[in-house]
Scaffold this motif. Structure first.
Motif, PDB file in Angstrom:
ATOM      1  N   PHE A  54     -18.103   4.430  -1.889  1.00 20.20           N
ATOM      2  CA  PHE A  54     -19.492   4.852  -2.039  1.00 20.20           C
ATOM      3  C   PHE A  54     -20.469   3.755  -1.639  1.00 20.20           C
ATOM      4  N   LEU A  55     -19.917   2.596  -1.224  1.00 18.47           N
ATOM      5  CA  LEU A  55     -20.763   1.531  -0.689  1.00 18.47           C
ATOM      6  C   LEU A  55     -20.462   1.315   0.792  1.00 18.47           C
ATOM      7  N   THR A  56     -19.503   2.094   1.333  1.00 17.71           N
ATOM      8  CA  THR A  56     -19.135   1.964   2.735  1.00 17.71           C
ATOM      9  C   THR A  56     -19.952   2.966   3.549  1.00 17.71           C
ATOM     10  N   PRO A  57     -20.707   2.485   4.561  1.00 21.72           N
ATOM     11  CA  PRO A  57     -21.593   3.393   5.316  1.00 21.72           C
ATOM     12  C   PRO A  57     -20.887   4.640   5.827  1.00 21.72           C
ATOM     13  N   LYS A  58     -19.652   4.499   6.310  1.00 20.64           N
ATOM     14  CA  LYS A  58     -18.934   5.640   6.882  1.00 20.64           C
ATOM     15  C   LYS A  58     -18.809   6.782   5.858  1.00 20.64           C
ATOM     16  N   TYR A  59     -18.424   6.402   4.637  1.00 25.88           N
ATOM     17  CA  TYR A  59     -18.193   7.442   3.627  1.00 25.88           C
ATOM     18  C   TYR A  59     -19.491   7.952   3.031  1.00 25.88           C
ATOM     19  N   VAL A  60     -20.479   7.032   2.940  1.00 28.11           N
ATOM     20  CA  VAL A  60     -21.786   7.481   2.435  1.00 28.11           C
ATOM     21  C   VAL A  60     -22.367   8.504   3.398  1.00 28.11           C
ATOM     22  N   ARG A  61     -22.200   8.217   4.715  1.00 24.37           N
ATOM     23  CA  ARG A  61     -22.711   9.162   5.705  1.00 24.37           C
ATOM     24  C   ARG A  61     -21.988  10.497   5.590  1.00 24.37           C
ATOM     25  N   ALA A  62     -20.659  10.432   5.432  1.00 23.78           N
ATOM     26  CA  ALA A  62     -19.889  11.670   5.290  1.00 23.78           C
ATOM     27  C   ALA A  62     -20.390  12.453   4.075  1.00 23.78           C
ATOM     28  N   LEU A  63     -20.622  11.718   2.987  1.00 26.40           N
ATOM     29  CA  LEU A  63     -21.041  12.362   1.742  1.00 26.40           C
ATOM     30  C   LEU A  63     -22.404  13.027   1.902  1.00 26.40           C
ATOM     31  N   LEU A  64     -23.316  12.327   2.602  1.00 22.28           N
ATOM     32  CA  LEU A  64     -24.677  12.851   2.709  1.00 22.28           C
ATOM     33  C   LEU A  64     -24.810  13.893   3.813  1.00 22.28           C
ATOM     34  N   VAL A  65     -24.181  13.651   4.977  1.00 24.08           N
ATOM     35  CA  VAL A  65     -24.369  14.566   6.103  1.00 24.08           C
ATOM     36  C   VAL A  65     -23.418  15.759   6.016  1.00 24.08           C
ATOM     37  N   GLU A  66     -22.090  15.460   5.958  1.00 20.87           N
ATOM     38  CA  GLU A  66     -21.137  16.577   5.911  1.00 20.87           C
ATOM     39  C   GLU A  66     -21.144  17.229   4.535  1.00 20.87           C
ATOM     40  N   GLY A  67     -21.504  16.443   3.520  1.00 17.76           N
ATOM     41  CA  GLY A  67     -21.466  16.969   2.170  1.00 17.76           C
ATOM     42  C   GLY A  67     -22.777  17.590   1.755  1.00 17.76           C
ATOM     43  N   LEU A  68     -23.737  16.724   1.405  1.00 20.08           N
ATOM     44  CA  LEU A  68     -24.995  17.213   0.833  1.00 20.08           C
ATOM     45  C   LEU A  68     -25.756  18.104   1.806  1.00 20.08           C
ATOM     46  N   LEU A  69     -25.856  17.665   3.071  1.00 22.99           N
ATOM     47  CA  LEU A  69     -26.655  18.424   4.025  1.00 22.99           C
ATOM     48  C   LEU A  69     -26.048  19.807   4.257  1.00 22.99           C
ATOM     49  N   LYS A  70     -24.706  19.833   4.385  1.00 26.42           N
ATOM     50  CA  LYS A  70     -24.026  21.113   4.612  1.00 26.42           C
ATOM     51  C   LYS A  70     -24.218  22.033   3.405  1.00 26.42           C
ATOM     52  N   THR A  71     -24.110  21.447   2.200  1.00 24.02           N
ATOM     53  CA  THR A  71     -24.308  22.235   0.992  1.00 24.02           C
ATOM     54  C   THR A  71     -25.715  22.809   0.945  1.00 24.02           C
ATOM     55  N   LEU A  72     -26.706  21.948   1.259  1.00 18.12           N
ATOM     56  CA  LEU A  72     -28.098  22.409   1.227  1.00 18.12           C
ATOM     57  C   LEU A  72     -28.331  23.487   2.272  1.00 18.12           C
ATOM     58  N   GLN A  73     -27.693  23.296   3.451  1.00 20.21           N
ATOM     59  CA  GLN A  73     -27.841  24.278   4.529  1.00 20.21           C
ATOM     60  C   GLN A  73     -27.282  25.632   4.095  1.00 20.21           C
ATOM     61  N   MET A  74     -26.099  25.563   3.446  1.00 23.29           N
ATOM     62  CA  MET A  74     -25.452  26.780   2.955  1.00 23.29           C
ATOM     63  C   MET A  74     -26.356  27.468   1.930  1.00 23.29           C
ATOM     64  N   ALA A  75     -26.884  26.653   0.996  1.00 18.00           N
ATOM     65  CA  ALA A  75     -27.738  27.211  -0.058  1.00 18.00           C
ATOM     66  C   ALA A  75     -29.008  27.812   0.538  1.00 18.00           C
ATOM     67  N   ALA A  76     -29.616  27.095   1.522  1.00 16.00           N
ATOM     68  CA  ALA A  76     -30.871  27.577   2.091  1.00 16.00           C
ATOM     69  C   ALA A  76     -30.652  28.896   2.825  1.00 16.00           C
ATOM     70  N   THR A  77     -29.564  28.975   3.623  1.00 11.17           N
ATOM     71  CA  THR A  77     -29.281  30.229   4.330  1.00 11.17           C
ATOM     72  C   THR A  77     -29.118  31.363   3.328  1.00 11.17           C
ATOM     73  N   ALA A  78     -28.367  31.081   2.255  1.00 14.06           N
ATOM     74  CA  ALA A  78     -28.115  32.119   1.255  1.00 14.06           C
ATOM     75  C   ALA A  78     -29.414  32.545   0.581  1.00 14.06           C
ATOM     76  N   VAL A  79     -30.303  31.579   0.294  1.00 12.01           N
ATOM     77  CA  VAL A  79     -31.556  31.926  -0.390  1.00 12.01           C
ATOM     78  C   VAL A  79     -32.418  32.808   0.499  1.00 12.01           C
ATOM     79  N   VAL A  80     -32.522  32.443   1.796  1.00 17.77           N
ATOM     80  CA  VAL A  80     -33.350  33.240   2.705  1.00 17.77           C
ATOM     81  C   VAL A  80     -32.821  34.680   2.771  1.00 17.77           C
ATOM     82  N   LEU A  81     -31.486  34.805   2.934  1.00 22.92           N
ATOM     83  CA  LEU A  81     -30.904  36.146   2.998  1.00 22.92           C
ATOM     84  C   LEU A  81     -31.088  36.880   1.668  1.00 22.92           C
ATOM     85  N   ALA A  82     -30.925  36.136   0.556  1.00 22.31           N
ATOM     86  CA  ALA A  82     -31.038  36.773  -0.757  1.00 22.31           C
ATOM     87  C   ALA A  82     -32.448  37.290  -0.992  1.00 22.31           C
TER      88      ALA A  82
END
Lengths: 283, 227
Positions: A54-82
Motif C-alpha cells: 500500500f506504499l508501492t506506487p504500482k499497487y496503489v495505482r492498481a488499487l485506485l485505478v483498477e479498483g476504486l475507479l472501476k467500482t465508481l464507474q460501475m456504481a455510476a452506470t448503475a445509478v444512471v440506469l436505475a
C-alpha cells in the motif's frame, strides 16, 4: 425527543457518578482498542512487509485505478440506469390506465423483494459467463433493476408530495396529462427526491462489492489479487473497507448538504425499504 | 423448472439454511442494536461517541467486505468459529455458518440501532418528563417508559431492516454456507438450459418469505399501535 430529555441536568452527586462512569468506560474503550492493536501486533499484522504494497506506487495505482475507479464507474452506470428505470416505473405506477399501472406495480414488487445477489448471478448467467464483460454488466444490470424498483417508489412518493394545487392549476390552464407531469410535477418532485436518490447511491456503491461473487472487476477483485500475492489478508481488508467508508461518507455528506440546500427544514421524503438519511438507512 | 422440482429436497434444505441464518442473526442483531442505542442515548459521552463511531464505520462498510474479513482475515488474528459444529438432518452449522451469523448480526445491528433511535426520538417529550417527575432513574425511564414505546414506533423501520437481513443472508452463500443462493448457483451450473426457470423458482420463494415478513410486521404494528 432529544437525548437531553431522558435525564435531568445532573446534580453534584450524579455528576460525580457520571465522572466515574466516564473514566470506567474510557478505560474499557481504550482497553478494547488496545487489545485489538496488541492482537494485530502479536499476530504480526503490523509489520512493514504486510503493509508494503500500500506504499508501492504500482499497487496503489492498481488499487485506485483498477479498483476504486472501476467500482465508481460501475456504481455510476448503475445509478444512471436505475434513475431511468425508476422514473419510468414511478410515473407508470401513477398512470390512470390499469394496463400500465399493474405491470409496473408487479415489476416493482418483484424486484424489490428479490435479493440483489440472486439477481446478479442470474444476469451473469443470462449474459453468458464466457464473455469477459459479462460480470461487469451482470453487476450493473442487477443493481439497476433492484435500485430502479426502489427508486420507483421514491419517484411516486416525490410526485405525490408536490402540493395538489400545482397540478390543478396546470390542468386549469389547459395542459395535457403528460404536460402536467413533465413540465409541472416532475421538476418540482426531483428537488424533493434528490436527497433520497443520493443516499440510495450509498446502497448502490456498497452493493458493487457483491460483484466479488461473479468475478467482477473493482476494489474487491484488486484486493483479492493483492492478498493472494502477499498473504496480507488483514491489512488488505482494512484498506479496502477504509476506501469504501471514505467514499460513502462523502456521498452521505453531499446528500445532507443537498437536503439542507434544496429541501430545507421540510420533512425528509420517507419511503419504506429505501434509504432515509438518518433512520433505517441504506441497508 | 424441472431441475428445481427434481431436487426439491435439496432446495428445501437450502432454504432451511436461509431461514436459520435469518433467525439467528435477526435475534442477535436486535439484542446488539438495543445495546448500541442504549449507549447512544445514554448520559456517558465517551460511550455515545464509541457507539456512534461503531455505527458509522460498520454501516458504511459493504456486508461482503465484513464476511470476507471473517473468512480470510480473522483466522490470521486467531478468531475462528471452529468450535461450532452442529449437524441436524441436512443442515450443517459449521464455522462458515458461525462466521456468517456473526457478520450479519454485526452489520444489521447498526441499522437496528438507527431504527430504534428514530423510534426513541418519536416518543413524546412529556412521557420522559413524567417518568422523571415520578423519580425514575435513567435506567427506569428507558426500560419502563421510553423503550417500550420506542419499540412500537419503530416496528415499520425495524421490519425493513429485518427484510433486508433476510435478503442479505444470500451473501453467506458466497462464503461456504449451502443456502438458497449457493444451491441456485449449483443448479444453474448443472442445468444451464433451465436458468430462467431456476431463477424464477428461487426468486418467488424469496418474494413469498418477504411478503410473510411484511404481513407479520403490519399485524404487529396494528396490534401494538399506541392509542
Amino acid at each position: 425527543m432529544s437525548a437531553g430529555v431522558l435525564f435531568d441536568a445532573p446534580g453534584p452527586a450524579t455528576a460525580a457518578r457520571h465522572r466515574i462512569y466516564t473514566i470506567v468506560s474510557l478505560i474499557a474503550v481504550a482497553g478494547m482498542v488496545g487489545y485489538v492493536i496488541w492482537r494485530l501486533y502479536d499476530t504480526e499484522q503490523l509489520t512493514y512487509e504486510k503493509w508494503e504494497p500500500f506504499l508501492t506506487p504500482k499497487y496503489v495505482r492498481a488499487l485506485l485505478v483498477e479498483g476504486l475507479l472501476k467500482t465508481l464507474q460501475m456504481a455510476a452506470t448503475a445509478v444512471v440506469l436505475a434513475v431511468a428505470v425508476g422514473g419510468l416505473l414511478g410515473v407508470g405506477k401513477l398512470s390512470d390506465h390499469g394496463w400500465v399501472r399493474w405491470p409496473c406495480w408487479a415489476f416493482v414488487e418483484f424486484f424489490r423483494a428479490v435479493p440483489v445477489l440472486l439477481l446478479m448471478i442470474f444476469s451473469w448467467f443470462l449474459i453468458g459467463i464466457e464473455w469477459s464483460g459479462a460480470s461487469y454488466w451482470g453487476v450493473v444490470t442487477a443493481l439497476a433493476l433492484y435500485n430502479g424498483a426502489v427508486l420507483a417508489e421514491v419517484f411516486r412518493a416525490g410526485v405525490l408530495a408536490v402540493p395538489k394545487g400545482q397540478s390543478e392549476a396546470a390542468y386549469a390552464v389547459g395542459m395535457r396529462k403528460s404536460q402536467v407531469m413533465n413540465i409541472v410535477l416532475l421538476p418540482q418532485a426531483v428537488k424533493i427526491m434528490l436527497p433520497a436518490i443520493l443516499s440510495q447511491c450509498v446502497v448502490v456503491l456498497k452493493d458493487t462489492a457483491l460483484g466479488y461473487a461473479i468475478l467482477a472487476p473493482g476494489l474487491t477483485e484488486v484486493g483479492k489479487r493483492i492478498f493472494r500475492e502477499f498473504g496480507n489478508h488483514v491489512p488488505t481488508m482494512i484498506v479496502i473497507a477504509f476506501l469504501y467508508i471514505i467514499v460513502n461518507l462523502i456521498l452521505t455528506w453531499i446528500a445532507t448538504w443537498v437536503q439542507k440546500k434544496f429541501v430545507g427544514e421540510k420533512k425528509v421524503l420517507e419511503v419504506s425499504m429505501t434509504a432515509g438519511l438518518d433512520t433505517g438507512r441504506a441497508v | 423448472m424441472e431441475a428445481v422440482l427434481d431436487n426439491i429436497g435439496l432446495v428445501g434444505w437450502a432454504f432451511a439454511h436461509t431461514v436459520l441464518l435469518f433467525l439467528f442473526s435477526g435475534v442477535l442483531s436486535l439484542l446488539l442494536g438495543t445495546f448500541l442505542v442504549a449507549l447512544r442515548v445514554g448520559p456517558v459521552v465517551v460511550l455515545q461517541r464509541a457507539a456512534a463511531t461503531y455505527v458509522t464505520v460498520v454501516r458504511n462498510t459493504p456486508l461482503l467486505i465484513i464476511l470476507m474479513f471473517f473468512q480470510f482475515a480473522a483466522p490470521k488474528l486467531g478468531v475462528t468459529f471452529n468450535f461450532i459444529d452442529v449437524q441436524w438432518g441436512e443442515v450443517s452449522m459449521t464455522s462458515f455458518f458461525g462466521a456468517a451469523v456473526v457478520s450479519l448480526s454485526l452489520y444489521t445491528s447498526t441499522f437496528v440501532c438507527e431504527a430504534l433511535r428514530s423510534g426513541v426520538n418519536s416518543v413524546p417529550l412529556g412521557q420522559a418528563e413524567a417518568a422523571r417527575a415520578i423519580g425514575l432513574s435513567f435506567g427506569g425511564v428507558m426500560s419502563q417508559v421510553v423503550l417500550p414505546q420506542a419499540y412500537r414506533a419503530s416496528v415499520p423501520p425495524l421490519a425493513s431492516v429485518q427484510i433486508a437481513l433476510l435478503k442479505n443472508t444470500t451473501v453467506a452463500g458466497v462464503f461456504g454456507v449451502m443456502e438458497a443462493l449457493a444451491r441456485m448457483r449449483i443448479l444453474t451450473n448443472n442445468f444451464t438450459g433451465q436458468k430462467i426457470g431456476i431463477f424464477l423458482a428461487f426468486a418467488i420463494v424469496f418474494v413469498v418469505l418477504v411478503e410473510v415478513l411484511s404481513f407479520l410486521a403490519s399485524r404487529l404494528e396494528r396490534r401494538w399501535r399506541i392509542a
